[in-house]
Design a protein around this motif. Structure first.
Motif, PDB file in Angstrom:
ATOM      1  N   UNK A  88     -25.693  -1.010 -77.289  1.00  0.00           N
ATOM      2  CA  UNK A  88     -26.540  -2.097 -76.808  1.00  0.00           C
ATOM      3  C   UNK A  88     -27.133  -1.681 -75.455  1.00  0.00           C
ATOM      4  N   UNK A  89     -28.423  -1.952 -75.290  1.00  0.00           N
ATOM      5  CA  UNK A  89     -29.137  -1.595 -74.068  1.00  0.00           C
ATOM      6  C   UNK A  89     -29.724  -2.850 -73.445  1.00  0.00           C
ATOM      7  N   UNK A  90     -29.492  -3.035 -72.159  1.00  0.00           N
ATOM      8  CA  UNK A  90     -30.016  -4.207 -71.465  1.00  0.00           C
ATOM      9  C   UNK A  90     -30.747  -3.744 -70.209  1.00  0.00           C
ATOM     10  N   UNK A  91     -32.051  -4.035 -70.172  1.00  0.00           N
ATOM     11  CA  UNK A  91     -32.873  -3.659 -69.037  1.00  0.00           C
ATOM     12  C   UNK A  91     -32.873  -4.756 -67.968  1.00  0.00           C
ATOM     13  N   UNK A  92     -33.123  -4.354 -66.742  1.00  0.00           N
ATOM     14  CA  UNK A  92     -33.296  -5.296 -65.644  1.00  0.00           C
ATOM     15  C   UNK A  92     -34.163  -4.637 -64.582  1.00  0.00           C
ATOM     16  N   UNK A  93     -34.645  -5.445 -63.651  1.00  0.00           N
ATOM     17  CA  UNK A  93     -35.395  -4.905 -62.524  1.00  0.00           C
ATOM     18  C   UNK A  93     -36.894  -5.064 -62.607  1.00  0.00           C
ATOM     19  N   UNK A  94     -37.384  -5.579 -63.725  1.00  0.00           N
ATOM     20  CA  UNK A  94     -38.819  -5.790 -63.823  1.00  0.00           C
ATOM     21  C   UNK A  94     -39.264  -6.929 -62.916  1.00  0.00           C
ATOM     22  N   UNK A  95     -40.578  -7.083 -62.802  1.00  0.00           N
ATOM     23  CA  UNK A  95     -41.106  -8.160 -61.978  1.00  0.00           C
ATOM     24  C   UNK A  95     -42.546  -7.919 -61.609  1.00  0.00           C
ATOM     25  N   UNK A  96     -42.962  -8.581 -60.566  1.00  0.00           N
ATOM     26  CA  UNK A  96     -44.349  -8.514 -60.095  1.00  0.00           C
ATOM     27  C   UNK A  96     -44.390  -7.751 -58.785  1.00  0.00           C
ATOM     28  N   UNK A  97     -45.393  -6.896 -58.647  1.00  0.00           N
ATOM     29  CA  UNK A  97     -45.539  -6.127 -57.421  1.00  0.00           C
ATOM     30  C   UNK A  97     -47.019  -5.823 -57.200  1.00  0.00           C
ATOM     31  N   UNK A  98     -47.407  -5.691 -55.978  1.00  0.00           N
ATOM     32  CA  UNK A  98     -48.793  -5.316 -55.672  1.00  0.00           C
ATOM     33  C   UNK A  98     -48.987  -3.821 -55.856  1.00  0.00           C
ATOM     34  N   UNK A  99     -50.204  -3.439 -56.123  1.00  0.00           N
ATOM     35  CA  UNK A  99     -50.515  -2.018 -56.280  1.00  0.00           C
ATOM     36  C   UNK A  99     -50.069  -1.245 -55.045  1.00  0.00           C
ATOM     37  N   UNK A 100     -49.479  -0.091 -55.288  1.00  0.00           N
ATOM     38  CA  UNK A 100     -48.947   0.724 -54.211  1.00  0.00           C
ATOM     39  C   UNK A 100     -47.478   0.472 -53.943  1.00  0.00           C
ATOM     40  N   UNK A 101     -46.948  -0.589 -54.522  1.00  0.00           N
ATOM     41  CA  UNK A 101     -45.556  -0.932 -54.316  1.00  0.00           C
ATOM     42  C   UNK A 101     -44.612  -0.171 -55.230  1.00  0.00           C
ATOM     43  N   UNK A 102     -43.337  -0.552 -55.164  1.00  0.00           N
ATOM     44  CA  UNK A 102     -42.293   0.128 -55.927  1.00  0.00           C
ATOM     45  C   UNK A 102     -41.397  -0.874 -56.639  1.00  0.00           C
ATOM     46  N   UNK A 103     -40.840  -0.425 -57.737  1.00  0.00           N
ATOM     47  CA  UNK A 103     -39.813  -1.164 -58.461  1.00  0.00           C
ATOM     48  C   UNK A 103     -38.818  -0.166 -59.015  1.00  0.00           C
ATOM     49  N   UNK A 104     -37.585  -0.604 -59.209  1.00  0.00           N
ATOM     50  CA  UNK A 104     -36.590   0.224 -59.889  1.00  0.00           C
ATOM     51  C   UNK A 104     -36.042  -0.530 -61.081  1.00  0.00           C
ATOM     52  N   UNK A 105     -36.222   0.054 -62.245  1.00  0.00           N
ATOM     53  CA  UNK A 105     -35.679  -0.503 -63.473  1.00  0.00           C
ATOM     54  C   UNK A 105     -34.304   0.093 -63.738  1.00  0.00           C
ATOM     55  N   UNK A 106     -33.438  -0.730 -64.304  1.00  0.00           N
ATOM     56  CA  UNK A 106     -32.117  -0.270 -64.714  1.00  0.00           C
ATOM     57  C   UNK A 106     -31.914  -0.591 -66.188  1.00  0.00           C
ATOM     58  N   UNK A 107     -31.119   0.214 -66.838  1.00  0.00           N
ATOM     59  CA  UNK A 107     -30.780  -0.020 -68.242  1.00  0.00           C
ATOM     60  C   UNK A 107     -29.295   0.282 -68.405  1.00  0.00           C
ATOM     61  N   UNK A 108     -28.537  -0.762 -68.690  1.00  0.00           N
ATOM     62  CA  UNK A 108     -27.095  -0.621 -68.869  1.00  0.00           C
ATOM     63  C   UNK A 108     -26.761  -0.523 -70.349  1.00  0.00           C
ATOM     64  N   UNK A 109     -26.004   0.491 -70.701  1.00  0.00           N
ATOM     65  CA  UNK A 109     -25.596   0.701 -72.081  1.00  0.00           C
ATOM     66  C   UNK A 109     -24.159   0.243 -72.279  1.00  0.00           C
ATOM     67  N   UNK A 110     -23.903  -0.316 -73.436  1.00  0.00           N
ATOM     68  CA  UNK A 110     -22.551  -0.719 -73.797  1.00  0.00           C
ATOM     69  C   UNK A 110     -22.327  -0.427 -75.267  1.00  0.00           C
ATOM     70  N   UNK A 111     -21.097  -0.481 -75.677  1.00  0.00           N
ATOM     71  CA  UNK A 111     -20.771  -0.170 -77.061  1.00  0.00           C
ATOM     72  C   UNK A 111     -20.339   1.277 -77.190  1.00  0.00           C
ATOM     73  N   UNK A 112     -20.964   1.980 -78.099  1.00  0.00           N
ATOM     74  CA  UNK A 112     -20.577   3.359 -78.397  1.00  0.00           C
ATOM     75  C   UNK A 112     -21.190   4.321 -77.384  1.00  0.00           C
ATOM     76  N   UNK A 113     -20.785   4.196 -76.141  1.00  0.00           N
ATOM     77  CA  UNK A 113     -21.386   4.995 -75.088  1.00  0.00           C
ATOM     78  C   UNK A 113     -20.787   6.389 -74.982  1.00  0.00           C
ATOM     79  N   UNK A 114     -19.781   6.687 -75.806  1.00  0.00           N
ATOM     80  CA  UNK A 114     -19.186   8.018 -75.749  1.00  0.00           C
ATOM     81  C   UNK A 114     -20.107   9.076 -76.343  1.00  0.00           C
TER      82      UNK A 114
END
Length: 120
Positions: free
Chosen positions: A3-29
């Motif tokens: 299972x993959x769950x993203x976070x960190x999206x949003x609104x930003x002005x041009x020239x700005x920065x964002x960091x997206x994260x994706x947490x994995x669970x389940x069969x992560x081995x």
């Protein structure tokens, strides 16, 4: 199953920065590559970046090269996408993907997506 769950999206002005994260669970081995794909309404999905399980290899779309950086922390089962110098054309839903092969149309697992909006 992974299972993959993203976070960190949003609104930003041009020239700005964002960091997206994706947490994995389940069969992560399983040693999957992980990546990011994006899609805007009415357009096909676009490959953004991919990183190997070890983190020793990564690849980027030409449109984001030099602005975006993909990384991963296997201890946390998380992959990141640092997005700098954002442009309005980066506006899209960003999907996390995992699998032995990741393209804009192929991956074993997909997240639900997170919206990124860049205003001019």
């Amino acid at each position: 199953q992974v299972q993959l769950v993203e976070s960190g999206g949003g609104w930003v002005q041009a020239g700005g920065s964002l960091r997206l994260s994706c947490a994995a669970s389940g069969r992560t081995s399983t040693r999957y590559a992980m990546g990011w794909i994006r899609q805007t309404p009415g357009k096909e999905r676009e490959f953004v970046a991919v990183i190997s399980w070890s983190g020793g290899w990564s690849s980027y779309a030409d449109s984001v090269k030099g602005r975006f950086t993909i990384s991963r922390d296997n201890a946390k089962n998380t992959v990141y996408l640092q997005m700098n110098s954002l442009k309005p054309e980066d506006t899209a839903v960003y999907y996390c993907a995992a699998g032995p092969l990741i393209t804009s149309a192929q991956a074993d697992y997909w997240g639900q997506g997170t919206q990124v909006t860049v205003s001019s």
